[in-house]
Scaffold this motif. Structure first.
Motif, PDB file in Angstrom:
ATOM      1  N   VAL A 122      25.622  -7.223 -11.072  1.00 14.26           N
ATOM      2  CA  VAL A 122      24.720  -6.918 -10.215  1.00 14.26           C
ATOM      3  C   VAL A 122      24.807  -7.021  -8.448  1.00 14.26           C
ATOM      4  N   ALA A 123      25.891  -7.901  -8.469  1.00 10.85           N
ATOM      5  CA  ALA A 123      26.122  -8.117  -6.985  1.00 10.85           C
ATOM      6  C   ALA A 123      26.291  -6.601  -6.499  1.00 10.85           C
ATOM      7  N   ALA A 124      26.956  -5.768  -7.090  1.00 14.07           N
ATOM      8  CA  ALA A 124      27.410  -4.583  -6.824  1.00 14.07           C
ATOM      9  C   ALA A 124      26.704  -3.414  -6.505  1.00 14.07           C
ATOM     10  N   ARG A 125      25.087  -4.059  -7.604  1.00  9.28           N
ATOM     11  CA  ARG A 125      24.068  -1.881  -7.309  1.00  9.28           C
ATOM     12  C   ARG A 125      23.823  -2.092  -5.972  1.00  9.28           C
ATOM     13  N   PRO A 126      24.102  -0.567  -5.652  1.00  7.64           N
ATOM     14  CA  PRO A 126      23.080  -0.472  -4.537  1.00  7.64           C
ATOM     15  C   PRO A 126      21.645  -0.758  -4.417  1.00  7.64           C
ATOM     16  N   LEU A 127      21.160  -0.547  -2.957  1.00 10.24           N
ATOM     17  CA  LEU A 127      20.204  -1.299  -3.375  1.00 10.24           C
ATOM     18  C   LEU A 127      19.189  -0.119  -3.592  1.00 10.24           C
ATOM     19  N   ILE A 128      17.975  -0.891  -4.155  1.00 11.26           N
ATOM     20  CA  ILE A 128      17.215   0.614  -4.492  1.00 11.26           C
ATOM     21  C   ILE A 128      15.522   0.252  -3.169  1.00 11.26           C
ATOM     22  N   SER A 129      15.053   1.157  -2.794  1.00 16.85           N
ATOM     23  CA  SER A 129      13.853   0.816  -1.667  1.00 16.85           C
ATOM     24  C   SER A 129      12.948   1.043  -3.304  1.00 16.85           C
ATOM     25  N   VAL A 130      11.738   0.691  -2.560  1.00 20.88           N
ATOM     26  CA  VAL A 130      10.064   0.654  -3.338  1.00 20.88           C
ATOM     27  C   VAL A 130       9.361   0.715  -2.699  1.00 20.88           C
ATOM     28  N   GLY A 131       8.036   1.669  -2.527  1.00 20.53           N
ATOM     29  CA  GLY A 131       6.947   1.760  -2.207  1.00 20.53           C
ATOM     30  C   GLY A 131       6.399   1.506  -2.917  1.00 20.53           C
ATOM     31  N   ALA A 132       5.352   0.421  -2.575  1.00 20.69           N
ATOM     32  CA  ALA A 132       3.901  -0.255  -3.775  1.00 20.69           C
ATOM     33  C   ALA A 132       2.904   0.142  -2.827  1.00 20.69           C
ATOM     34  N   LEU A 133       1.746   0.635  -4.351  1.00 25.44           N
ATOM     35  CA  LEU A 133       0.696   1.333  -2.840  1.00 25.44           C
ATOM     36  C   LEU A 133      -0.583   0.905  -4.288  1.00 25.44           C
ATOM     37  N   CYS A 134      -1.047  -0.222  -3.495  1.00 29.66           N
ATOM     38  CA  CYS A 134      -2.341  -0.729  -3.837  1.00 29.66           C
ATOM     39  C   CYS A 134      -3.550   0.411  -3.602  1.00 29.66           C
ATOM     40  N   GLY A 135      -4.823   0.947  -5.259  1.00 29.86           N
ATOM     41  CA  GLY A 135      -5.771   1.476  -5.685  1.00 29.86           C
ATOM     42  C   GLY A 135      -6.547   0.854  -4.712  1.00 29.86           C
ATOM     43  N   SER A 136      -6.824  -0.706  -4.687  1.00 30.59           N
ATOM     44  CA  SER A 136      -8.011  -1.535  -4.077  1.00 30.59           C
ATOM     45  C   SER A 136      -8.185  -1.171  -3.115  1.00 30.59           C
ATOM     46  N   LEU A 137      -8.716  -1.549  -1.897  1.00 32.06           N
ATOM     47  CA  LEU A 137      -8.945  -1.478  -0.879  1.00 32.06           C
ATOM     48  C   LEU A 137      -9.224  -3.429  -0.073  1.00 32.06           C
ATOM     49  N   ARG A 138      -9.386  -4.172  -0.823  1.00 35.08           N
ATOM     50  CA  ARG A 138     -10.354  -5.053  -0.616  1.00 35.08           C
ATOM     51  C   ARG A 138      -8.780  -5.903  -0.560  1.00 35.08           C
ATOM     52  N   THR A 139      -9.354  -7.041   0.149  1.00 34.53           N
ATOM     53  CA  THR A 139      -8.665  -8.021   1.091  1.00 34.53           C
ATOM     54  C   THR A 139      -7.650  -8.842   0.331  1.00 34.53           C
ATOM     55  N   GLY A 140      -9.173  -9.331  -0.442  1.00 37.19           N
ATOM     56  CA  GLY A 140      -8.593 -10.125  -1.741  1.00 37.19           C
ATOM     57  C   GLY A 140      -8.657  -9.709  -3.261  1.00 37.19           C
TER      58      GLY A 140
ATOM     59  N   LEU B 168       5.948   1.668  -6.746  1.00 31.76           N
ATOM     60  CA  LEU B 168       5.202   0.728  -7.557  1.00 31.76           C
ATOM     61  C   LEU B 168       3.625   1.133  -7.336  1.00 31.76           C
ATOM     62  N   PHE B 169       2.820   1.739  -8.530  1.00 26.85           N
ATOM     63  CA  PHE B 169       1.368   0.935  -8.569  1.00 26.85           C
ATOM     64  C   PHE B 169       0.287   0.135  -8.892  1.00 26.85           C
ATOM     65  N   ALA B 170      -0.012  -0.343  -8.213  1.00 26.92           N
ATOM     66  CA  ALA B 170      -0.957  -1.355  -8.161  1.00 26.92           C
ATOM     67  C   ALA B 170      -2.228  -0.697  -8.815  1.00 26.92           C
ATOM     68  N   SER B 171      -2.497  -0.184  -9.918  1.00 28.94           N
ATOM     69  CA  SER B 171      -4.184   0.325 -10.140  1.00 28.94           C
ATOM     70  C   SER B 171      -4.804  -0.654 -10.938  1.00 28.94           C
ATOM     71  N   PRO B 172      -6.665  -1.228  -9.915  1.00 27.50           N
ATOM     72  CA  PRO B 172      -7.202  -1.000 -10.402  1.00 27.50           C
ATOM     73  C   PRO B 172      -7.980  -0.084 -10.887  1.00 27.50           C
ATOM     74  N   GLU B 173      -8.897  -1.027 -12.083  1.00 35.74           N
ATOM     75  CA  GLU B 173      -9.902   0.556 -12.941  1.00 35.74           C
ATOM     76  C   GLU B 173     -11.028   0.393 -12.887  1.00 35.74           C
ATOM     77  N   TYR B 174     -11.483   1.559 -12.421  1.00 38.95           N
ATOM     78  CA  TYR B 174     -12.736   2.387 -11.864  1.00 38.95           C
ATOM     79  C   TYR B 174     -13.518   3.702 -12.713  1.00 38.95           C
ATOM     80  N   ASN B 175     -14.726   2.378 -13.690  1.00 40.53           N
ATOM     81  CA  ASN B 175     -14.921   3.761 -14.570  1.00 40.53           C
ATOM     82  C   ASN B 175     -14.022   4.316 -15.916  1.00 40.53           C
ATOM     83  N   TYR B 176     -13.870   3.602 -15.640  1.00 44.65           N
ATOM     84  CA  TYR B 176     -12.182   4.214 -16.893  1.00 44.65           C
ATOM     85  C   TYR B 176     -11.243   4.841 -15.970  1.00 44.65           C
ATOM     86  N   SER B 177     -10.700   4.876 -15.116  1.00 43.41           N
ATOM     87  CA  SER B 177      -9.780   5.639 -14.061  1.00 43.41           C
ATOM     88  C   SER B 177      -8.898   4.808 -13.048  1.00 43.41           C
ATOM     89  N   VAL B 178      -7.776   5.712 -12.580  1.00 41.70           N
ATOM     90  CA  VAL B 178      -7.858   4.864 -10.857  1.00 41.70           C
ATOM     91  C   VAL B 178      -9.095   5.133 -10.060  1.00 41.70           C
TER      92      VAL B 178
END
Length: 195
Positions: A5-23, A84-94
């Motif tokens: 585990v310690a020897a694992r190479p670094l994995i970079s993840v881009g996280a996107l959120c489908g909601s633009l609300r701060t809260g 990594l997608f954080a995908s709220p649901e609007y009208n049964y879709s993204v």
């Protein structure tokens, strides 16, 4: 086991959120994922804000280049190992902002291709599950490879609450499920890259 585990190479993840609300609870899931990732060796998550992206309009493409906000976004996606997608649901879709970001990234040359991906969502009764399944369908065309398990759908409105009034994840069991998802994404990314 700990040495590997310690020897694992670094994995970079881009996280996107489908909601633009701060809260947004979905943005809260990303904040929690970033915090949890600090306890996972070899995993680093960066939030990529999609709010500056203009609506897709190919008239904005000039001489093989994109507007600066789109170029910067596409470059960030190219640089990460997985998404990594954080995908709220609007009208049964993204949501429209998330679909817009995906569409900009898929313009030739497609920056999503052959990346590992995972989805989390929070919402009403089904916890955003329909958006997750629709996002998986979109991923087929743009060559994203989603982990199959675990899945994470959270009902944001049930009692006791899983989120505080600012959209922060406060449920310990949900945090543990999120950690399992991140570990699965890390392992799948390494496997997909042959590392």
């Amino acid at each position: 086991m700990e040495a590997s585990v310690a020897a694992r190479p670094l994995i970079s993840v881009g996280a996107l959120c489908g909601s633009l609300r701060t809260g947004s609870c979905n943005l809260g899931l990303i904040r929690s994922a970033i915090e949890i990732s600090k306890s996972i060796k070899g995993l680093q998550i960066e939030y990529i804000d999609i709010s500056p992206l203009p609506l897709l309009n190919t008239d904005l493409e000039r001489d093989g280049s994109f507007p600066p906000a789109i170029e910067a976004f596409r470059q960030k996606i190219l640089e990460v190992d997985s998404v990594l997608f954080a995908s709220p649901e609007y009208n049964y879709s993204v949501t429209a902002p998330l679909k817009n970001a995906i569409d900009w990234g898929s313009r030739d040359p497609n920056v999503w291709g052959d990346k590992a991906a995972a989805i989390v969502s929070a919402g009403g009764g089904f916890g955003g599950g329909r958006s997750q399944y629709h996002l998986r369908q979109i991923g087929v065309y743009i060559d994203l490879h989603f982990i199959n398990k675990p899945e994470l759908f959270l009902n944001a409105f049930e009692t006791p609450p899983k989120f505080d009034s600012d959209g922060n994840l406060i449920d310990e069991q949900a945090k543990e499920s999120l950690k399992e998802l991140l570990l699965s994404l890390q392992a799948f990314t390494l496997r997909l890259q042959g590392r």
